[in-house]
Design a protein around this motif. Structure first.
Motif, PDB file in Angstrom:
ATOM      1  N   ALA A  86       0.847  -1.192   0.000  1.00 55.51           N
ATOM      2  CA  ALA A  86       0.000   0.000   0.000  1.00 55.51           C
ATOM      3  C   ALA A  86       0.883   1.243   0.000  1.00 55.51           C
ATOM      4  CB  ALA A  86      -0.917  -0.010   1.225  1.00 55.51           C
ATOM      5  N   VAL A  87       1.471   1.529  -1.145  1.00 56.51           N
ATOM      6  CA  VAL A  87       2.335   2.701  -1.285  1.00 56.51           C
ATOM      7  C   VAL A  87       1.828   3.560  -2.432  1.00 56.51           C
ATOM      8  CG1 VAL A  87       4.387   1.545  -0.382  1.00 56.51           C
ATOM      9  CG2 VAL A  87       3.897   1.436  -2.825  1.00 56.51           C
ATOM     10  N   GLU A  88       2.215   4.816  -2.410  1.00 53.88           N
ATOM     11  CA  GLU A  88       1.812   5.722  -3.482  1.00 53.88           C
ATOM     12  C   GLU A  88       2.453   5.294  -4.795  1.00 53.88           C
ATOM     13  OE1 GLU A  88       2.212   9.920  -2.712  1.00 53.88           O
ATOM     14  OE2 GLU A  88       2.149   9.584  -0.550  1.00 53.88           O
ATOM     15  N   GLU A  89       1.694   5.394  -5.873  1.00 54.01           N
ATOM     16  CA  GLU A  89       2.215   5.021  -7.186  1.00 54.01           C
ATOM     17  C   GLU A  89       3.308   5.999  -7.620  1.00 54.01           C
ATOM     18  OE1 GLU A  89       2.111   2.666 -10.847  1.00 54.01           O
ATOM     19  OE2 GLU A  89       1.644   2.366  -8.733  1.00 54.01           O
ATOM     20  N   ILE A  90       3.027   7.278  -7.498  1.00 55.10           N
ATOM     21  CA  ILE A  90       3.985   8.321  -7.889  1.00 55.10           C
ATOM     22  C   ILE A  90       4.405   9.092  -6.649  1.00 55.10           C
ATOM     23  CG2 ILE A  90       4.391  10.344  -9.325  1.00 55.10           C
ATOM     24  CD1 ILE A  90       3.918   7.831 -10.947  1.00 55.10           C
ATOM     25  N   THR A  91       5.696   9.170  -6.401  1.00 54.29           N
ATOM     26  CA  THR A  91       6.225   9.958  -5.284  1.00 54.29           C
ATOM     27  C   THR A  91       7.181  11.001  -5.837  1.00 54.29           C
ATOM     28  OG1 THR A  91       7.867   8.198  -4.990  1.00 54.29           O
ATOM     29  CG2 THR A  91       5.981   8.202  -3.501  1.00 54.29           C
ATOM     30  N   LEU A  92       6.953  12.241  -5.503  1.00 50.70           N
ATOM     31  CA  LEU A  92       7.726  13.337  -6.088  1.00 50.70           C
ATOM     32  C   LEU A  92       8.819  13.863  -5.166  1.00 50.70           C
ATOM     33  CD1 LEU A  92       4.814  15.318  -7.802  1.00 50.70           C
ATOM     34  CD2 LEU A  92       6.351  13.631  -8.818  1.00 50.70           C
ATOM     35  N   THR A  93       8.617  13.763  -3.854  1.00 49.22           N
ATOM     36  CA  THR A  93       9.623  14.293  -2.937  1.00 49.22           C
ATOM     37  C   THR A  93      10.613  13.204  -2.533  1.00 49.22           C
ATOM     38  OG1 THR A  93       8.345  13.773  -0.941  1.00 49.22           O
ATOM     39  CG2 THR A  93       7.901  15.888  -2.037  1.00 49.22           C
ATOM     40  N   SER A  94      11.814  13.614  -2.190  1.00 47.45           N
ATOM     41  CA  SER A  94      12.847  12.649  -1.791  1.00 47.45           C
ATOM     42  C   SER A  94      12.431  11.861  -0.560  1.00 47.45           C
ATOM     43  CB  SER A  94      14.162  13.375  -1.512  1.00 47.45           C
ATOM     44  OG  SER A  94      14.730  13.879  -2.696  1.00 47.45           O
ATOM     45  N   SER A  95      11.821  12.535   0.400  1.00 40.56           N
ATOM     46  CA  SER A  95      11.430  11.848   1.632  1.00 40.56           C
ATOM     47  C   SER A  95      10.384  10.777   1.355  1.00 40.56           C
ATOM     48  CB  SER A  95      10.889  12.858   2.654  1.00 40.56           C
ATOM     49  OG  SER A  95       9.764  13.559   2.128  1.00 40.56           O
ATOM     50  N   ALA A  96       9.444  11.074   0.473  1.00 42.31           N
ATOM     51  CA  ALA A  96       8.413  10.088   0.126  1.00 42.31           C
ATOM     52  C   ALA A  96       9.012   8.927  -0.659  1.00 42.31           C
ATOM     53  CB  ALA A  96       7.302  10.760  -0.682  1.00 42.31           C
ATOM     54  N   GLN A  97       9.956   9.221  -1.533  1.00 42.70           N
ATOM     55  CA  GLN A  97      10.614   8.168  -2.310  1.00 42.70           C
ATOM     56  C   GLN A  97      11.419   7.238  -1.399  1.00 42.70           C
ATOM     57  OE1 GLN A  97      12.826  10.584  -5.027  1.00 42.70           O
ATOM     58  NE2 GLN A  97      11.063  10.997  -6.355  1.00 42.70           N
ATOM     59  N   ILE A  98      12.119   7.821  -0.444  1.00 42.28           N
ATOM     60  CA  ILE A  98      12.926   7.029   0.483  1.00 42.28           C
ATOM     61  C   ILE A  98      12.036   6.144   1.355  1.00 42.28           C
ATOM     62  CG2 ILE A  98      14.408   7.199   2.528  1.00 42.28           C
ATOM     63  CD1 ILE A  98      15.701   9.656   1.183  1.00 42.28           C
ATOM     64  N   GLN A  99      10.928   6.711   1.824  1.00 39.13           N
ATOM     65  CA  GLN A  99       9.988   5.933   2.637  1.00 39.13           C
ATOM     66  C   GLN A  99       9.420   4.761   1.833  1.00 39.13           C
ATOM     67  OE1 GLN A  99       6.577   8.144   4.018  1.00 39.13           O
ATOM     68  NE2 GLN A  99       6.227   6.749   5.731  1.00 39.13           N
ATOM     69  N   LYS A 100       9.117   5.017   0.569  1.00 32.74           N
ATOM     70  CA  LYS A 100       8.590   3.974  -0.302  1.00 32.74           C
ATOM     71  C   LYS A 100       9.647   2.897  -0.544  1.00 32.74           C
ATOM     72  CE  LYS A 100       6.508   3.467  -4.932  1.00 32.74           C
ATOM     73  NZ  LYS A 100       6.004   4.210  -6.113  1.00 32.74           N
ATOM     74  N   LEU A 101      10.876   3.303  -0.805  1.00 32.01           N
ATOM     75  CA  LEU A 101      11.962   2.356  -1.042  1.00 32.01           C
ATOM     76  C   LEU A 101      12.228   1.480   0.185  1.00 32.01           C
ATOM     77  CD1 LEU A 101      14.564   4.449  -3.072  1.00 32.01           C
ATOM     78  CD2 LEU A 101      13.479   2.325  -3.827  1.00 32.01           C
ATOM     79  N   GLU A 102      12.099   2.047   1.367  1.00 29.92           N
ATOM     80  CA  GLU A 102      12.319   1.266   2.581  1.00 29.92           C
ATOM     81  C   GLU A 102      11.358   0.091   2.661  1.00 29.92           C
ATOM     82  OE1 GLU A 102      11.941   4.204   5.632  1.00 29.92           O
ATOM     83  OE2 GLU A 102      14.074   4.737   5.612  1.00 29.92           O
ATOM     84  N   LEU A 103      10.096   0.345   2.331  1.00 26.43           N
ATOM     85  CA  LEU A 103       9.101  -0.724   2.349  1.00 26.43           C
ATOM     86  C   LEU A 103       9.377  -1.757   1.264  1.00 26.43           C
ATOM     87  CD1 LEU A 103       5.875   1.418   2.891  1.00 26.43           C
ATOM     88  CD2 LEU A 103       6.959  -0.093   4.562  1.00 26.43           C
ATOM     89  N   ILE A 104       9.683  -1.269   0.059  1.00 25.30           N
ATOM     90  CA  ILE A 104       9.900  -2.166  -1.083  1.00 25.30           C
ATOM     91  C   ILE A 104      11.133  -3.033  -0.871  1.00 25.30           C
ATOM     92  CG2 ILE A 104      10.463  -2.245  -3.543  1.00 25.30           C
ATOM     93  CD1 ILE A 104       8.819   0.390  -3.776  1.00 25.30           C
ATOM     94  N   LEU A 105      12.253  -2.418  -0.504  1.00 20.45           N
ATOM     95  CA  LEU A 105      13.486  -3.183  -0.324  1.00 20.45           C
ATOM     96  C   LEU A 105      13.382  -4.128   0.871  1.00 20.45           C
ATOM     97  CD1 LEU A 105      16.313  -0.596  -1.138  1.00 20.45           C
ATOM     98  CD2 LEU A 105      15.304  -2.351  -2.598  1.00 20.45           C
ATOM     99  N   GLY A 106      12.628  -3.716   1.887  1.00 22.27           N
ATOM    100  CA  GLY A 106      12.410  -4.610   3.028  1.00 22.27           C
ATOM    101  C   GLY A 106      11.725  -5.898   2.593  1.00 22.27           C
TER     102      GLY A 106
END
Length: 320
Positions: A86-106
């Motif tokens: 359950a993550v945003e499809e498009i993330t524009l800010t660095s903080s949102a991208q990093i948060q999304k990557l943490e979930l995905i890579l985990g």
């Protein structure tokens, strides 16, 4: 050695030296970046991603520029491992991208079975910073885990500079980093695809041996088509319009293909191409890895192309 490093880096790398103080950072040497084996590996990985995500209409052109925000990795995780976050499809800010990557890579690390952190050659920061070395290590690990039948160029190595920044200054060393396994390239299919392709090998044998294998595959096909009242006698001609191929795929994979999605009685080459292209897309969706096949080859009754598809289906379903 330090002089070489400073010659290599972009200016912005020095503006943030303090941001990785105490870390060890690996950088691919410029000479290795021009190595054709590395270029081939990147090309194969890009092609693999694009084929895997074709249905999502996602097209990757650069490993360095297109994976850092998590969008592509999220879709690969969903497609290959069936994990939907359950993550945003498009993330524009660095903080949102990093948060999304943490979930995905985990989740990816769990699916890859990498419990020992020392074996993990990527992290959120490296991927988000468009680190090519870390990105390739991650993708190669994903291929080996999720699609081990995909041939990667063997024995790909790069020279890297290992930089360590501390309060006392910068230390560096040069090492060789292995990206893909060191195998016997003389017998590896990626160095000579036809040598390992069973269909290409088959077609080089005597005619009676080719016919024996074709009969075995046709027997398998007809066993699965008998409930539909269909019988295939001519492998090349009867698969050329894509109709029987689509019906066979639906029968083997256990799903119904709506009649409005394809041409049940194609009257021209365009309609045949539509059917065959749909069939190849469906096979890709099921995770069946095929050698590069042009739909036009099937329509043109190319024996090798037709056999490759049917052999892949036979190999996957013969024991079921």
């Amino acid at each position: 050695m330090e002089a070489d490093i400073f010659d290599y880096h972009k200016e912005e790398d020095y503006l943030c030296v303090e941001s990785f103080q105490g870390e060890r950072r690996k950088l691919i040497q410029p000479t290795s970046l021009k190595d054709p084996t590395l270029g081939k590996l990147k090309e194969v990985l890009v092609d693999w991603i694009n084929r895997t995500l074709k249905q999502e209409h996602i097209v990757v052109q650069s490993l360095e520029e297109d994976l850092y925000d998590g969008l592509v990795l999220h879709h690969l995780l969903s497609r290959l491992a069936g994990v939907h976050l359950a993550v945003e499809e498009i993330t524009l800010t660095s903080s949102a991208q990093i948060q999304k990557l943490e979930l995905i890579l985990g989740e990816l690390d769990k699916k890859l079975g990498l419990q020992d952190s020392s074996l993990i050659k990527w992290n959120v920061k490296l991927i988000h910073n468009k680190d090519l070395l870390a990105t390739i290590h991650l993708l190669v690990a994903m291929v080996k885990s999720f699609q081990p039948e995909l041939d990667l160029p063997p024995n790909v190595k790069v020279e890297v500079v290992i930089v360590e920044v501390s309060s006392s200054g910068i230390k560096s060393d040069v090492q060789i980093e292995v990206l893909t396994d060191d195998r016997d390239t003389a017998s590896d299919s990626s160095s000579n695809p036809e040598r390992e392709d069973p269909i290409e090998q088959l077609l080089n044998l005597e005619a009676h041996k080719v016919n024996t294998v074709k009969k075995a595959i046709l027997h398998f096909v007809n066993q699965n088509m008998v409930t539909m009242g269909l019988h295939v006698a001519d492998m090349d001609k009867q698969f050329a319009d894509g109709v029987i191929l689509l019906l066979l795929i639906g029968q083997l994979e256990g799903f119904f293909i709506p009649l409005f999605d394809f041409n049940l009685t194609p009257v021209n080459e365009s309609e045949m191409l539509h059917n065959v292209t749909l069939a190849l897309d469906l096979l890709n969706d099921t995770g069946l890895t095929l050698p590069s096949i042009d739909p036009q080859d099937i329509v043109s009754q190319d024996t090798a192309a037709t056999l490759k598809i049917l052999y892949a289906l036979f190999k996957k379903h013969k024991g079921k």
